[in-house]
Design an enzyme around this catalytic site. Structure first.
Site, mmCIF file in Angstrom:
data_model
loop_
_atom_site.group_PDB
_atom_site.id
_atom_site.type_symbol
_atom_site.label_atom_id
_atom_site.label_comp_id
_atom_site.label_asym_id
_atom_site.label_seq_id
_atom_site.Cartn_x
_atom_site.Cartn_y
_atom_site.Cartn_z
ATOM 1 N N ASP A 1 15.332 -3.205 -9.807
ATOM 2 C CA ASP A 1 15.775 -1.874 -10.251
ATOM 3 C C ASP A 1 17.077 -1.927 -11.047
ATOM 4 O OD1 ASP A 1 13.629 -0.905 -8.628
ATOM 5 O OD2 ASP A 1 14.973 -0.912 -6.895
ATOM 6 N N LYS B 1 15.938 -3.583 -16.122
ATOM 7 C CA LYS B 1 15.472 -4.669 -16.993
ATOM 8 C C LYS B 1 14.600 -4.152 -18.126
ATOM 9 C CE LYS B 1 13.639 -6.786 -13.452
ATOM 10 N NZ LYS B 1 14.190 -5.931 -12.370
ATOM 11 N N GLY C 1 8.336 -1.738 -11.014
ATOM 12 C CA GLY C 1 8.431 -0.544 -11.832
ATOM 13 C C GLY C 1 9.409 -0.698 -12.973
ATOM 14 N N HIS C 2 8.962 -0.450 -14.193
ATOM 15 C CA HIS C 2 9.844 -0.449 -15.355
ATOM 16 C C HIS C 2 9.768 0.933 -15.991
ATOM 17 C CE1 HIS C 2 10.572 -4.646 -15.025
ATOM 18 N NE2 HIS C 2 9.409 -5.039 -15.481
ATOM 19 N N GLN D 1 11.256 -7.507 -10.327
ATOM 20 C CA GLN D 1 12.134 -7.530 -9.150
ATOM 21 C C GLN D 1 13.477 -8.216 -9.461
ATOM 22 O OE1 GLN D 1 8.660 -8.924 -8.279
ATOM 23 N NE2 GLN D 1 8.086 -6.808 -8.178
#
Length: 450
Positions: free
Chosen positions: A12, A15, A39-40, A234
């Site tokens: 988080d 990135k 999640g991006h 991650q």
């Protein structure tokens, strides 16, 4: 030329914004580990794209690869691709034939195991996303996994399902004591239903020419002089080897995973740039130690709530509120060493604007000793007390104006903060995130120009 993007903390870190920005200079963007637990959030021109599996570069029209180190849920993959197409994009996504497939029974088992751990009162639940990531990697290591290539061969797929599914059913019924005959999750353990669905998935992958021999494909692109960006999911401290075990993911987000998870040689990957993405404070979803967590009294909890709201600190995949803490330099030192950072990008600097007080953890105290890095065991890390340094705060600023004007337009105290972090981890700052949009990034160095 290669560039590897690594999360320096617990995931988080933002990135996606940097992958999206520098991905525009790349010819290929490669996810080398993880699955749809990553999640991006990418913002372009005010439009927000939430991706959990498709490489972030897809928003820029760059070829995206899911490498052999990934575990792939085809349902998620096609849902995201179809959604991007409906929004006017044309993502070019390829999948390594050696990548393992997340099957429906993996997701069921993931949820059951976390429930059992939670009911055990031992506090061992990891806080997984429930996406079946761990069970899929378990089957990969146990040599009973199903790979993307198997979906292209229906006879092979059936043979593997007939071997694996009865084992999974027995685990659920005989070990966990659930009656699948009366459970709405029974279809996840139905060989015929699984074979029919995943044969169709294989046909779509073949018809759209989405599968590749990843190592061969990337080496050919590299030999042709193409720029390759590796996108880690991650963060360092949930790396299965280098993180706070057992509160970790099941793969290697650190830079070494880029070579293993793609098939591009370590001398090629290691000869490029490795940029660690750092959030200007600390956040995480899930259980595990967090020495600098703001959870002590009502004032700290209110501060955590404020940062959480300003920073949008809710899981992209799960929606869960993230735990918040001050920046932890022992964690960053460990991350920089493990991955060999050539530079860092510090995000969410704008979120810290306007605080009454700003702290940074510079070391830990434990049993009368002072440590400048993270202990090797979670049990020891849990007992560490942070040693803080208080730095000057800065006032809120116009993110768009700062991004346009450049680094010197940042408040002086913010620049001092960044210089302090860079000096402590002996790594230069390549970029500073001052807002969620791609254009709200102050770039000091483009790693593809190095």
């Amino acid at each position: 030329m290669t560039l590897t993007i690594v999360g320096s903390q617990l995931g988080d870190e933002g990135k996606g914004a940097l992958v999206d920005r520098w991905g525009g200079d790349a010819d290929v963007v490669v996810r080398y580990q993880g699955g749809d637990n990553a999640g991006h959030t990418v913002v372009e021109g005010g439009t927000e794209y939430k991706l959990s599996l498709v490489p972030s570069g897809a928003v820029r029209g760059t070829v995206g690869i899911l490498g052999n180190g990934c575990v792939v849920n085809p349902r998620t993959l096609f849902t995201e691709i179809d959604d991007l197409r409906e929004r006017g994009l044309d993502p070019d996504v390829r999948v390594a034939r050696r990548a393992h497939v997340i099957m429906p029974y993996h997701r069921v088992l993931d949820g059951i195991e976390e429930e059992v751990k939670a009911d055990d009162d031992a506090g061992d639940e990891v806080g997984t996303t429930g996406r079946g990531i761990g069970p899929t990697y378990e089957d990969k290591a146990g040599r009973r996994g199903i790979r993307i290539a198997d979906l292209l061969a229906p006879d092979v797929l059936r043979e593997k399902l007939e071997y694996a599914v009865p084992q999974k059913r027995a685990l659920v019924e005989d070990v966990y004591g659930l009656d699948l005959a009366e459970d709405d999750r029974a279809e996840a353990f139905d060989v015929d239903a699984l074979h029919e669905e995943f044969t169709r998935i294989g046909e779509r992958l073949a018809n759209e020419e989405m599968t590749v021999n990843c190592s061969d494909y990337l080496n050919r692109r590299s030999d042709a002089g193409d720029r390759i960006l590796f996108e880690g999911a991650q963060g360092t401290h949930i790396d299965v080897d280098h993180g706070n075990y057992p509160f970790v993911t099941s793969s290697n987000p650190t830079a070494g995973g880029a070579a293993v998870g793609s098939g591009l040689g370590v001398t090629t990957v290691g000869g490029g740039e490795v940029v660690g993405i750092v959030k200007a404070y600390l956040s995480r979803v899930g259980s595990g130690p967090l020495p600098t967590e703001l959870d002590g009294d009502a004032e700290e909890e209110a501060l955590a709530d404020d940062i959480r709201e300003k920073g949008g600190e809710f899981g992209t995949v799960t929606g869960r509120p993230r735990r918040i803490g001050w920046l932890d330099l022992p964690m960053l030192r460990h991350a920089a060493r493990v991955s060999g950072f050539t530079g860092v990008a510090v995000n969410h600097v704008d979120v810290l604007a306007g605080l009454d007080e700003l702290k940074v953890c510079t070391a830990y105290e434990i049993d009368g000793d002072e440590l400048d890095t993270v202990p090797t065991t979670t049990e020891r890390w849990e007992r560490c007390e942070p040693v803080y340094e208080t730095l000057d705060t800065w006032e809120p600023f116009d993110s768009g104006a700062v991004a346009e004007a450049g680094y010197d337009a940042l408040p002086a105290a913010a620049r001092e903060y960044l210089a302090f972090v860079a000096d402590e981890i002996d790594t230069p700052v390549y970029a500073v995130g001052v807002g969620p949009d791609r254009e709200e990034t102050v770039e000091l160095t483009n790693p593809f120009d190095e």
